[in-house]
Design a protein around this motif. Structure first.
Motif: not given
Length: 230
Positions: A142-151, A201-208
């Motif tokens: 749910r956490f990951h999907r919510a982030i993708l939906e917010a994209s 940039e921070w968000a992308e780095s942490v997710m990677r």
């Protein structure tokens, strides 16, 4: 048959197909149906309580998702994945999910309070003895999907959802050490912080880092140091 009766019959058939699809899919993702297992239409129909027609339709959908495969003149088999398959999948995830997370930091569409609550609930489940891995997995999805939906990119949501099915089959969290679990949970909170700061940039780095660390935890358990991939 009247038009209304035909419509009702079509609705019932659609419901049967959906129920059947969800039931078989859940069995595969939970590990109840192991990789390599043959799926017989008659057996599945009897267990689920439907005719063979919705079973056939469900298997077609599952084949399209890559969870089963049709073997000519033999039948349908649950797909079996190896380390090389996971390597490809996590390579895709490490490109797509960080990008989506960076977009979410820019759109302002993320429900930060809901994401923070999901992260807190995962912490709570991890503190149980033993941790409720099924609950953590559901909250994590749910956490990951919510982030993708917010994209704001609908196609990205659909694309990544098909890619993450295989790691679900492998029940990723069951392979985590205590240290790996703590690191993963900490990443969730840092991702929320990056989104709150509106820093792509921070968000992308942490997710990677989050995705690659998940792959490392799986890979360590399924690689023999002397023999290589199993």
């Amino acid at each position: 048959m009247t038009q209304g009766a035909g419509s009702e019959a079509g609705t019932d058939a659609g419901k049967a197909a959906e129920v059947t699809y969800l039931a078989i899919r859940r069995q595969i993702l939970s590990g109840e149906r192991a990789g390599g297992e043959w799926l017989r239409e008659g057996d599945l129909a009897a267990v689920i309580g439907v005719s063979r027609t919705p079973v056939r339709e469900a298997l077609r959908r599952l084949a399209a998702e890559g969870l089963v495969r049709h073997e000519p003149n033999r039948g349908v088999q649950v797909e079996a994945w190896g380390v090389d398959d996971l390597d490809e999948i996590f390579s895709l995830r490490s490109q797509l999910e960080p990008w989506g997370c960076g977009l979410a930091a820019s759109t302002g569409l993320a429900d930060l309070e809901a994401l923070a609550e999901l992260a807190d609930r995962m912490d709570e489940e991890a503190r149980r003895a033993p941790p409720d891995l099924d609950a953590i997995t559901e909250l994590n999805n749910r956490f990951h999907r919510a982030i993708l939906e917010a994209s704001g990119n609908g196609r990205l949501v659909g694309l990544v959802s098909t890619v993450v099915e295989v790691p679900l089959v492998w029940r990723t969290f069951s392979h985590y050490s205590s240290e790996a679990m703590r690191r993963s949970l900490a990443h969730h909170h840092e991702i929320v912080q990056a989104l709150r700061a509106g820093d792509p940039e921070w968000a992308e780095s942490v997710m990677r880092s989050h995705v690659r660390a998940a792959w490392a935890s799986l890979r360590e358990e399924h690689l023999d140091p002397e023999q290589g991939p199993s």
